[in-house]
Design a protein around this motif. Structure first.
Motif, PDB file in Angstrom:
ATOM      1  N   PHE A 127     -24.093 -17.523 -13.755  1.00  0.00           N
ATOM      2  CA  PHE A 127     -24.490 -16.830 -12.544  1.00  0.00           C
ATOM      3  C   PHE A 127     -23.794 -15.501 -12.319  1.00  0.00           C
ATOM      4  O   PHE A 127     -24.018 -14.847 -11.321  1.00  0.00           O
ATOM      5  N   LYS A 128     -22.946 -15.069 -13.222  1.00  0.00           N
ATOM      6  CA  LYS A 128     -22.244 -13.805 -13.007  1.00  0.00           C
ATOM      7  C   LYS A 128     -23.186 -12.616 -13.103  1.00  0.00           C
ATOM      8  O   LYS A 128     -22.998 -11.612 -12.437  1.00  0.00           O
ATOM      9  N   LYS A 129     -24.202 -12.710 -13.945  1.00  0.00           N
ATOM     10  CA  LYS A 129     -25.184 -11.637 -14.090  1.00  0.00           C
ATOM     11  C   LYS A 129     -26.581 -12.224 -13.927  1.00  0.00           C
ATOM     12  O   LYS A 129     -26.884 -13.271 -14.470  1.00  0.00           O
ATOM     13  N   VAL A 130     -27.416 -11.527 -13.188  1.00  0.00           N
ATOM     14  CA  VAL A 130     -28.806 -11.944 -13.029  1.00  0.00           C
ATOM     15  C   VAL A 130     -29.706 -10.786 -13.421  1.00  0.00           C
ATOM     16  O   VAL A 130     -29.302  -9.633 -13.382  1.00  0.00           O
ATOM     17  N   MET A 131     -30.901 -11.085 -13.815  1.00  0.00           N
ATOM     18  CA  MET A 131     -31.827 -10.049 -14.280  1.00  0.00           C
ATOM     19  C   MET A 131     -32.988  -9.824 -13.321  1.00  0.00           C
ATOM     20  O   MET A 131     -33.928  -9.129 -13.654  1.00  0.00           O
ATOM     21  N   HIS A 132     -32.938 -10.400 -12.143  1.00  0.00           N
ATOM     22  CA  HIS A 132     -34.020 -10.236 -11.182  1.00  0.00           C
ATOM     23  C   HIS A 132     -34.032  -8.814 -10.647  1.00  0.00           C
ATOM     24  O   HIS A 132     -32.998  -8.183 -10.503  1.00  0.00           O
ATOM     25  N   ARG A 133     -35.198  -8.316 -10.309  1.00  0.00           N
ATOM     26  CA  ARG A 133     -35.332  -6.943  -9.842  1.00  0.00           C
ATOM     27  C   ARG A 133     -35.844  -6.838  -8.414  1.00  0.00           C
ATOM     28  O   ARG A 133     -36.246  -5.778  -7.981  1.00  0.00           O
TER      29      ARG A 133
END
Length: 175
Positions: A127-133
């Motif tokens: 959960f440290k990085k997400v790719m949602h825009r």
């Protein structure tokens, strides 16, 4: 959400969407540049209010550039019912909630519960990085992650030991 208890713990968690060098390149960028755990990031902050056994009572999210004390409204919701432990960054110049106890590093070991929960979410759900825009998708992921955490942490039962400590573990579900 879990029912609140007398003791709560609160802490924000930085979620990176893009690298800080890429800020401003897209007109559709979500999140803002801010600091989380002494590092620059572009994205948001997820603030968790936990009960004393590690389940989430309330949560909120905001862009990363905001101060941690913007989440004080979560603490004020149960001002008469519970004491909430936080780090020193939750102090606000206009005044703190009466139930907020700001803890110096190492003062209250109970506050480490929120660090344990955030560490489990980092390792198991990446959960440290997400790719949602879009913020709606980020918020949906936050809600689903919280729900999955509640299910997984209670998978084998939720029993405190003799000293009242509840051992939390979701490592066996890591993919």
């Amino acid at each position: 959400m879990a029912a609140p208890t007398v003791l709560g713990v609160i802490d924000p968690y930085g979620i990176a969407v893009i690298h800080p060098r890429r800020e401003g390149r897209s007109p559709h960028q979500i999140g803002r540049k801010g600091r989380s755990h002494h590092r620059w990031m572009v994205g948001g902050k997820w603030c968790l209010l936990l009960k004393q056994w590690g389940l989430v009572v309330a949560w909120a999210c905001a862009t990363a550039h905001g101060a941690e004390n913007t989440f004080q409204w979560l603490i004020r919701q149960g001002e008469e019912q519970r004491m909430v432990l936080s780090d020193t960054a939750f102090h606000a110049a206009e005044g703190d909630p009466t139930n907020l106890t700001r803890c110096q590093r190492g003062a209250w070991e109970d506050r480490m519960l929120v660090e344990t929960v955030l560490s489990m979410l980092t390792l198991v759900s990446h959960f440290k990085k997400v790719m949602h825009r879009a913020w709606a998708y980020v918020q949906a992921r936050l809600a689903c992650t919280r729900a999955a955490f509640h299910v997984l942490v209670q998978w084998h039962g939720f029993q405190p030991n003799a000293s009242g400590f509840v051992p939390l573990s979701i490592a066996e579900f890591s993919l």
